[in-house]
Design a protein around this motif. Structure first.
Motif, PDB file in Angstrom:
ATOM      1  N   GLY A 163       0.819  -1.202   0.000  1.00 26.29           N
ATOM      2  CA  GLY A 163       0.000   0.000   0.000  1.00 26.29           C
ATOM      3  C   GLY A 163       0.854   1.253   0.000  1.00 26.29           C
ATOM      4  O   GLY A 163       2.049   1.217  -0.338  1.00 26.29           O
ATOM      5  N   TYR A 187      -2.201   3.089   4.260  1.00 22.80           N
ATOM      6  CA  TYR A 187      -3.442   2.520   3.743  1.00 22.80           C
ATOM      7  C   TYR A 187      -3.101   1.387   2.789  1.00 22.80           C
ATOM      8  O   TYR A 187      -2.407   1.589   1.788  1.00 22.80           O
ATOM      9  N   LEU A 189      -3.495  -1.330  -0.069  1.00 27.22           N
ATOM     10  CA  LEU A 189      -4.182  -1.485  -1.349  1.00 27.22           C
ATOM     11  C   LEU A 189      -4.536  -2.946  -1.623  1.00 27.22           C
ATOM     12  O   LEU A 189      -5.198  -3.246  -2.613  1.00 27.22           O
TER      13      LEU A 189
END
Length: 222
Positions: A163, A187, A189
């Motif tokens: 991410g 975050y 992915l």
């Protein structure tokens, strides 16, 4: 075609070599270590009601300031992530999943300030691999989340994690090394469970807020 690729490659290397030769910035390589706290959760679809889980992070840091206000940084970290579930109707319920990762971020390091005190921002991708996991729940009591509950019986299916990560920090330079205080947000992915049409969850992506202290020692200047 091979000849054209060879010529273009040599021209590219010649340009890079020329730029480096003209770069009069005193490049600097620093190594060190970090330690901090994670506050993580997982976004599920179908919905699972979660709250932030506390964990630890730490590892080794390598930074290369290649030019004024710009550098590269990579790390090898141990990171505790996962999620705590939220049981509003019965607060005695408890379910926590801890996932331990080895991770490697690749950052663009943007900095500015004086010789002694600097502000900076790190931005870039991060990859990781889950090396272990642990579940903590009430003994002899079946936990029922107001949302989905299938995750209770599912081991982590996709151990590779990737991410985007980044955040700001401050740096104090002293005669015995550099001391940094930094915040980050990550975050994912990818998902921790399979997300095919036949699977229960179509999303199970991690997100992590972290704070860490870093110590760096310059080992090379040129």
């Amino acid at each position: 075609m091979i000849r054209k690729i060879t010529i273009i490659s040599f021209l590219y290397l010649a340009v890079i070599t020329g730029v480096m030769a003209q770069n009069k910035f005193p490049q600097e390589v620093s190594v060190g270590a970090s330690f901090g706290m994670n506050f993580s959760s997982v976004s599920f679809n179908p919905k699972v009601y979660t709250k932030m889980k506390q964990g630890y992070n730490g590892g080794l840091v390598l930074r290369w300031n290649t030019e004024k206000n710009l550098g590269l940084q990579t790390e090898l970290n141990f990171s505790q992530q996962g999620w705590d579930e939220q049981f509003d109707e019965n607060p005695t319920y408890k379910y926590t999943r801890t996932i331990n990762y080895l991770e490697i971020p690749f950052f663009t390091h943007i900095y500015f300030g004086s010789n002694k005190f600097k502000f900076y921002v790190n931005l870039g991708p991060k990859v990781g691999f889950a090396i272990s996991e642990k579940t903590d729940q009430n003994p002899n009591e079946k936990n029922q989340n107001a949302g989905a509950n299938n995750q209770h019986d599912m081991p982590i299916e996709q151990k590779f994690d990737w991410g985007l990560c980044g955040g700001p920090g401050i740096e104090l330079r002293t005669g015995i090394g550099y001391f940094l205080l930094e915040g980050r947000y990550y975050y994912a992915l990818g998902d921790i469970f399979h997300n095919r049409k036949t699977d229960y969850f179509n999303k199970s992506a991690s997100q992590v807020f972290s704070a860490r202290i870093i110590y760096l020692l310059p080992i090379r200047k040129k």
